[in-house]
Write a protein that holds these residues in place. Structure first.
Motif, mmCIF file in Angstrom:
data_model
loop_
_atom_site.group_PDB
_atom_site.id
_atom_site.type_symbol
_atom_site.label_atom_id
_atom_site.label_comp_id
_atom_site.label_asym_id
_atom_site.label_seq_id
_atom_site.Cartn_x
_atom_site.Cartn_y
_atom_site.Cartn_z
ATOM 1 N N HIS A 175 0.834 -1.198 0.000
ATOM 2 C CA HIS A 175 0.000 0.000 0.000
ATOM 3 C C HIS A 175 0.865 1.242 0.000
ATOM 4 O O HIS A 175 0.628 2.204 -0.750
ATOM 5 C CB HIS A 175 -0.912 -0.033 1.236
ATOM 6 N N PHE A 176 1.910 1.232 0.838
ATOM 7 C CA PHE A 176 2.838 2.361 0.895
ATOM 8 C C PHE A 176 3.587 2.514 -0.427
ATOM 9 O O PHE A 176 3.712 3.620 -0.964
ATOM 10 C CB PHE A 176 3.829 2.142 2.044
ATOM 11 N N ILE A 177 4.099 1.415 -0.953
ATOM 12 C CA ILE A 177 4.867 1.465 -2.204
ATOM 13 C C ILE A 177 3.997 1.985 -3.352
ATOM 14 O O ILE A 177 4.426 2.804 -4.161
ATOM 15 C CB ILE A 177 5.433 0.071 -2.538
ATOM 16 N N PHE A 178 2.758 1.510 -3.429
ATOM 17 C CA PHE A 178 1.837 1.931 -4.486
ATOM 18 C C PHE A 178 1.633 3.447 -4.452
ATOM 19 O O PHE A 178 1.731 4.134 -5.484
ATOM 20 C CB PHE A 178 0.500 1.204 -4.318
ATOM 21 N N ASN A 179 1.354 3.988 -3.261
ATOM 22 C CA ASN A 179 1.125 5.431 -3.149
ATOM 23 C C ASN A 179 2.377 6.226 -3.478
ATOM 24 O O ASN A 179 2.324 7.247 -4.185
ATOM 25 C CB ASN A 179 0.651 5.777 -1.732
ATOM 26 N N THR A 180 3.528 5.771 -2.974
ATOM 27 C CA THR A 180 4.766 6.514 -3.174
ATOM 28 C C THR A 180 5.209 6.484 -4.632
ATOM 29 O O THR A 180 5.674 7.504 -5.169
ATOM 30 C CB THR A 180 5.879 5.931 -2.279
ATOM 31 N N MET A 181 5.068 5.342 -5.274
ATOM 32 C CA MET A 181 5.434 5.263 -6.693
ATOM 33 C C MET A 181 4.559 6.162 -7.536
ATOM 34 O O MET A 181 5.013 6.764 -8.525
ATOM 35 C CB MET A 181 5.341 3.808 -7.173
ATOM 36 N N ASN A 182 3.301 6.305 -7.180
ATOM 37 C CA ASN A 182 2.425 7.246 -7.870
ATOM 38 C C ASN A 182 2.946 8.673 -7.719
ATOM 39 O O ASN A 182 2.934 9.470 -8.676
ATOM 40 C CB ASN A 182 0.998 7.157 -7.317
ATOM 41 N N ASN A 183 3.414 8.981 -6.496
ATOM 42 C CA ASN A 183 3.949 10.326 -6.256
ATOM 43 C C ASN A 183 5.184 10.590 -7.106
ATOM 44 O O ASN A 183 5.331 11.660 -7.720
ATOM 45 C CB ASN A 183 4.297 10.492 -4.776
ATOM 46 N N ILE A 184 6.108 9.617 -7.136
ATOM 47 C CA ILE A 184 7.342 9.791 -7.907
ATOM 48 C C ILE A 184 7.037 9.830 -9.401
ATOM 49 O O ILE A 184 7.653 10.603 -10.162
ATOM 50 C CB ILE A 184 8.337 8.662 -7.565
ATOM 51 N N TYR A 185 6.078 9.023 -9.835
ATOM 52 C CA TYR A 185 5.661 9.066 -11.245
ATOM 53 C C TYR A 185 5.186 10.467 -11.614
ATOM 54 O O TYR A 185 5.515 10.987 -12.697
ATOM 55 C CB TYR A 185 4.543 8.054 -11.491
ATOM 56 N N TYR A 186 4.436 11.081 -10.695
ATOM 57 C CA TYR A 186 3.935 12.431 -10.947
ATOM 58 C C TYR A 186 5.104 13.407 -11.080
ATOM 59 O O TYR A 186 5.115 14.267 -11.973
ATOM 60 C CB TYR A 186 3.012 12.849 -9.799
ATOM 61 N N LEU A 187 6.120 13.287 -10.211
ATOM 62 C CA LEU A 187 7.278 14.188 -10.276
ATOM 63 C C LEU A 187 8.066 13.987 -11.565
ATOM 64 O O LEU A 187 8.520 14.961 -12.192
ATOM 65 C CB LEU A 187 8.180 13.951 -9.058
ATOM 66 N N VAL A 188 8.249 12.730 -11.956
ATOM 67 C CA VAL A 188 8.971 12.448 -13.198
ATOM 68 C C VAL A 188 8.195 12.987 -14.394
ATOM 69 O O VAL A 188 8.769 13.579 -15.323
ATOM 70 C CB VAL A 188 9.217 10.936 -13.346
ATOM 71 N N TYR A 189 6.871 12.801 -14.370
ATOM 72 C CA TYR A 189 6.019 13.271 -15.474
ATOM 73 C C TYR A 189 6.119 14.790 -15.604
ATOM 74 O O TYR A 189 6.123 15.330 -16.723
ATOM 75 C CB TYR A 189 4.576 12.849 -15.212
ATOM 76 N N GLN A 190 6.206 15.467 -14.461
ATOM 77 C CA GLN A 190 6.322 16.926 -14.471
ATOM 78 C C GLN A 190 7.764 17.381 -14.709
ATOM 79 O O GLN A 190 8.017 18.585 -14.769
ATOM 80 C CB GLN A 190 5.830 17.489 -13.125
ATOM 81 N N LYS A 191 8.674 16.426 -14.873
ATOM 82 C CA LYS A 191 10.099 16.721 -15.058
ATOM 83 C C LYS A 191 10.621 17.617 -13.941
ATOM 84 O O LYS A 191 11.387 18.566 -14.167
ATOM 85 C CB LYS A 191 10.337 17.372 -16.420
ATOM 86 N N SER A 192 10.184 17.276 -12.736
ATOM 87 C CA SER A 192 10.563 18.078 -11.578
ATOM 88 C C SER A 192 11.975 17.741 -11.132
ATOM 89 O O SER A 192 12.417 16.584 -11.204
ATOM 90 C CB SER A 192 9.576 17.817 -10.433
ATOM 91 N N ASP A 193 12.675 18.757 -10.654
ATOM 92 C CA ASP A 193 14.017 18.548 -10.096
ATOM 93 C C ASP A 193 13.975 17.746 -8.795
ATOM 94 O O ASP A 193 15.016 17.309 -8.299
ATOM 95 C CB ASP A 193 14.688 19.902 -9.842
ATOM 96 N N LEU A 194 12.762 17.596 -8.269
ATOM 97 C CA LEU A 194 12.621 16.856 -7.011
ATOM 98 C C LEU A 194 12.497 15.350 -7.225
ATOM 99 O O LEU A 194 12.431 14.594 -6.256
ATOM 100 C CB LEU A 194 11.375 17.353 -6.259
ATOM 101 N N ALA A 195 12.462 14.925 -8.494
ATOM 102 C CA ALA A 195 12.260 13.501 -8.776
ATOM 103 C C ALA A 195 13.389 12.647 -8.205
ATOM 104 O O ALA A 195 13.147 11.635 -7.534
ATOM 105 C CB ALA A 195 12.111 13.266 -10.275
#
Length: 348
Positions: A175-195
């Motif tokens: 459950h934790f991994i699923f939520n966190t990977m969604n968050n990181i996917y969002y950062l990568v999609y936005q090409k954020s420096d925080l990825a």
């Protein structure tokens, strides 16, 4: 009950039994003596009968203990129980009659009982002597097996509880991994420096989830550090100013609690709530005083982008609390259209 304890019980019984069966009443001085010394010891026949009786009693005791009771009395069927009881009494009477009334008469020319006594007297008299070893063997057998059965039941319950806890913990991790990977996917999609920092932070959290969470308990300070890291990771994906207040008042940081116990409430705050409202910040509090732990979480409800997927976090944590702290916890959840409040109190 350990094997050593069982052996000690048997030894104590036989010490008492032999002393009791070797007592002889001396009519000359009107007092009891032991057949091993004193005037009674001079009458070797008394010592002889004492050893014969003790030997026969031991044979019948353990024949009853290891065979008759498990086979007949332990069957819980009245007919078999009655047959088993009659059988072991008949064995004792038959063995004693063979040794003392027949064998001794052939070898030494004397018997224990007066030959003129009727057989019925011999049988009824030996029902008493047989009970001196048979009843204790039944009693000891049932005590030992009752204690062992209770221990086995306790172990089965403990194993079942541990299996349930491990299953619930295994739900938390994906459950934790699923939520966190969604968050990181969002950062990568936005090409954020925080990825990349987010991935690094995730790797730190995964070490906790992979190793520390496998322990039965962890230090409260470790759980708090994990929650702080999780909040940092979540804040990386959220745009705008975050308003989060995390109050900590911990007397004993090394207090042990089950791992990943508090995280689901924090996950829900980020998943279903919002932390960017300056007028309604996300307030998180962990207070530990003596043997009491109080966790509180208050967040604004995100009515615009509410996650419609049903989570497993709170239901999971309620089941784990019931297993870890039966009758030693209280959870209160209050939800309005704009606010979600949760308070958990645990007596550690």
């Amino acid at each position: 009950m350990t094997k050593k304890q069982i052996i000690i019980i048997h030894i104590l019984f036989w010490v008492v039994f032999i002393i009791r069966s070797s007592m002889y009443f001396n009519y000359d001085n009107l007092q009891f003596e032991l057949t091993f010394w004193g005037e009674a010891a001079e009458k070797k026949v008394f010592r002889f009968y004492t050893f014969v009786f003790a030997g026969l009693s031991m044979v019948v005791f353990y024949l009853n203990y290891f065979y008759v009771i498990p086979t007949f009395i332990g069957s819980k069927k009245f007919g078999r129980i009655l047959f088993g009881v009659l059988l072991i009494f008949a064995i004792f009477i038959g063995l004693r009659y063979f040794v003392e009334e027949y064998l001794l008469n052939v070898l030494y020319g004397f018997t224990n009982y007066n030959p003129i006594l009727p057989t019925s007297f011999y049988i009824f008299d030996n029902l008493y002597f047989a009970s001196l070893s048979i009843i204790p063997s039944i009693t000891i057998w049932f005590i030992v097996h009752f204690v062992q059965s209770q221990k086995e039941k306790t172990e089965v319950i403990a194993l079942k509880t541990e299996a349930e806890i491990n299953f619930l913990k295994s739900q938390v991790n994906p459950h934790f991994i699923f939520n966190t990977m969604n968050n990181i996917y969002y950062l990568v999609y936005q090409k954020s420096d925080l990825a990349l920092p987010a991935i690094e932070k995730l790797s730190q959290l995964m070490r906790y989830v992979t190793y520390d969470s496998q322990e039965k308990t962890v230090a409260l300070s470790a759980e708090i550090a994990y929650i702080e890291s999780y909040i940092e990771l979540e804040c990386m994906r959220i745009e705008g100013q975050k308003h989060i207040v995390f109050n900590k008042d911990v007397e004993q940081p090394l207090t042990q609690i089950p791992p990943l116990l508090l995280l689901p409430f924090v996950e829900n705050a980020f998943k279903h709530g919002k932390v960017t409202d300056v007028n309604q910040p996300y307030i998180l509090s962990i207070v530990q005083k003596k043997n009491t732990l109080v966790f509180e979480s208050t967040n604004a409800v995100n009515t615009y982008q509410k996650d419609q997927q049903k989570g497993i976090g709170v239901a999971n944590i309620e089941k784990r609390l019931a297993l870890y702290f039966p009758n030693r916890h209280q959870i209160t959840i209050q939800q309005t259209e704009s606010t979600y409040f949760c308070k958990l109190t645990i007596e550690l």
